[in-house]
Design a protein around this motif. Sequence first.
Motif, PDB file in Angstrom:
ATOM      1  N   SER A  34     -68.433  13.209  38.862  1.00 14.94           N
ATOM      2  CA  SER A  34     -68.175  14.670  38.343  1.00 14.94           C
ATOM      3  C   SER A  34     -69.426  14.609  37.416  1.00 14.94           C
ATOM      4  O   SER A  34     -69.717  15.690  36.624  1.00 14.94           O
ATOM      5  CB  SER A  34     -66.853  14.498  37.518  1.00 14.94           C
ATOM      6  OG  SER A  34     -66.876  13.271  36.477  1.00 14.94           O
ATOM      7  N   THR A  45     -66.072  15.971  32.017  1.00 18.41           N
ATOM      8  CA  THR A  45     -65.665  14.971  33.196  1.00 18.41           C
ATOM      9  C   THR A  45     -64.773  13.949  32.713  1.00 18.41           C
ATOM     10  O   THR A  45     -65.209  12.756  32.315  1.00 18.41           O
ATOM     11  CB  THR A  45     -67.105  14.369  33.349  1.00 18.41           C
ATOM     12  OG1 THR A  45     -67.754  13.812  32.245  1.00 18.41           O
ATOM     13  CG2 THR A  45     -68.090  15.509  34.054  1.00 18.41           C
ATOM     14  N   THR A  62     -63.900  11.623  39.336  1.00 21.53           N
ATOM     15  CA  THR A  62     -63.455  12.509  40.287  1.00 21.53           C
ATOM     16  C   THR A  62     -63.007  13.817  39.924  1.00 21.53           C
ATOM     17  O   THR A  62     -62.385  14.523  40.622  1.00 21.53           O
ATOM     18  CB  THR A  62     -62.817  11.866  41.225  1.00 21.53           C
ATOM     19  OG1 THR A  62     -61.323  11.339  40.468  1.00 21.53           O
ATOM     20  CG2 THR A  62     -63.327  10.645  41.930  1.00 21.53           C
ATOM     21  N   ALA A  91     -63.864  17.389  37.584  1.00 27.45           N
ATOM     22  CA  ALA A  91     -64.868  18.004  36.517  1.00 27.45           C
ATOM     23  C   ALA A  91     -64.160  19.219  36.276  1.00 27.45           C
ATOM     24  O   ALA A  91     -63.213  19.884  36.828  1.00 27.45           O
ATOM     25  CB  ALA A  91     -66.111  18.395  37.375  1.00 27.45           C
TER      26      ALA A  91
END
Lengths: 325, 521
Positions: free
Chosen positions: B105, B133, B137, B139
């Motif tokens: 991310s 973030t 994984t 964002a």
Amino acid sequence: MRIAYFIARRIAYAIGLLLAVAVLNFTLIHLAPGDVVETIVGEMGGASTETIAALRKTYGLDKGFFEQLAIYVSRVATGDLGVSTYFNRPVLGLVADRMFATVLLVFTALATAIVAGTFLGITAARRPSSWLGALVTIVALLGFSAPVFWSGLMLLLLFASVWPILPASGMYDIASGATGWAHALDVAHHLVLPAATLAIIYLALYSRLARASMIEVLGSDYVRTARAKGLSENKVVFKHALRNAILPVVTIAGLQFSGMLAGAVLVETVFTWPGMGLLAFEAILRRDTQLILGILLLSALLVIVGNLLTDLAYRLIDPRIRTDG
Amino acid sequence: MRMFGRNAVFAAMLALMPQAFAQKAGGTLVWGTSQVARHFNPAVQSGYATAMVGAQLFSSPLRFDDKWNALPYLAESWSFQDDGKSLLLKLVAGATFHDGKPVTSEDVAFSIMAIKANHPFSSMLAAVERVDTPSPTVAVIRMSQPHPAILLALSPALCPILPTHIFGDGVDLKTHPRNTNPIGSGPYKLAEYKPGEHIILEKFPGFFIKDRPKFDRIIVRIFRDSNALAVAIERKDVHFVPFWSDLALLDRLAKTPGLAVSDKGGEAIGPLNWLAFNTKKKPLDDVRVRQAISYAIDREFITKKLHSGRTRIATGPIAPGTPFYSAAVDPYKADVEKANHLLDQAGLKKGAGGMRAALSVDYLPGGSEQQKNVAEYLKPQLRKIGIDVTVRTSPDFPTWAKRVSSQEFDMTMDAVFNWGDPVIGVHRTYLSSNIRPGVIWSNTQSYSNPEVDDLLARASVERDVPKRRAMYQEFQKVVVEEAPIAFINVLPYFSVYEKNLRNLPTTIWGATAPIDEMYRE
């Protein structure tokens, strides 16, 4: 010793000439409206005023003309031709990558045109009133009249499409991954059409020139003497007459070298031949100033070297000629 | 015996199966193009020359199908939060860059903020404030206001996910040396680039989508002459040519055995061919004069005759085939009488030789069929309404761009792209806040209408699609009526390809999307 002095003097002249060419090219390019940043921004799809100003600063275009010229000339003097603003790579590297392709194309075309043109001219001169002489004249006229891009496209369609025996484009088959002799043969195969296209126009010129020159030489006293001595006609023509008859061809070949480089731009574009001509085409389209200047400077260098070689060849063919005089 | 026969058939089928599967993967695709990209980083450069290759090298959060639906790509799922002011992206696990480093991310956050700071389409991510973030994984894109264009802005052509460990070194991204030698997480990696000659892409074995891409290698060959490119594809030296626009050669190629021609795909690019007016210059500052010229142009003639029936008429600022296009505008059907009447009303009296005014028309250099030919057509056509047209040639792009961006023009032919959402590619031409001298493809017409500014401002944040559509419908109506631009036609972009190729790029982004599903049968 005399030749060494002659070459040294010509090199000294060449440096001065190259400097003048660099200044003139730089000035002419800067007279045109717009600059490379317009191209970059255009191809980016537009940009903010700040981005445009930042790009101009990056490429030194925010400085005054004389300051830019001084920077350019001082850089050129040290052998630095700058960085291509479009490809973001050093100009010297980009041009060096392409120079071999252009030199190969131009010299192949030049050699083909000189050899074939001279042979045709001599053949026609030996029987000026025959059908062969008339044929050579007609072919020469057609070859000389046809624009190089048109004859290129016609050859391309004929030998790569209608009768596909030759490659249509490029310098080698990228997908094949051939190396060594296989690669050399591949390059030679790809060279046929572009070299033939470029050679046609000069072949026409040289054949006419060789014909006229040979007719004149064949009528001279020393040829008559050679014939009177009982020499064979081939010996008279190829051993005695040719040396004198070829001098105008060599002179014109040297003068035409720059023209051939210009013709290479069109031929390389039609056949996607990856030489300096194609690179020049890209650079001009995008006002890639550093790249254009680099190509022009190195082309000027090639012309100077070509002319020097012509003078040396002249001296070799006819020792009576004092090239240093 | 019957049993033996069945077994034999079954065995034969089994024997053939690997071959059948083998036909679907492997091999080399030779891709022909006339485009020379400056570099391959779509984060800092628009245009399909960069996007075509960039989309193969980089992956992006989303991709799109042929019906404008967003599909998972690097983001396996996404959801809007905070009344549309946040967009959460859940990234696929195990995605790596070509050098084996994982895509996280952090890379997504770096890329989105880098695009916002450097991409020429400043409106595309203008609403983005930051990217959070919370995990490698996940964002979360935080925006100052709802931004309906955000999903399209995450497409491969516009949002490459850059490796932070390569591009985050502090070097200016616009001139970053790795732009011509990038590392991404897309289906192909760069094997060789010879500027202006060819690009070799090799299959990335670690690509995060299983069994893709299909081809082992893509060779992009660059041709500067369309005749040479046509001969190359006829000879099968080249297998696929996207964005073919030379109409004169198209019929010949369509008739070539083994070749097919298609205009499917790439609708999001929305390329429009138009005649722009300098609305600050007399007599073009009078809307009736602009309307008169628009009426004098016979678009049927242009599309049917000049373009051999291969182009479509453009009716307004939004390209047909895109979600916000509206045909509900008052179209300019060719009517010389009406045009003359409008000029009479505008007070442009006929003088010597029946001429009322003298105007120049520039055109974007490079494309004869769409630009030069139409500009030359205007000369005799506008003479019919008493306008003496001088066609002004520009030797190269910078000359033309300088004239147009400095408002040193009367009229100019131009080609401008919609780029998916109107916020990205349409607003820039009409917003009065985007009148920026010296900047090409801004509002170089100097067109200003507070009603249009207001409509576009509201449409850029409206999340309700029908309401947004209504706003754009009104916008199109107003702009067509006020005619800062005479819309001519949609640029024709065709794909020419060998008939044995399957899964051609027919999504809304065409060949500016990853070519990971295409294979040779």
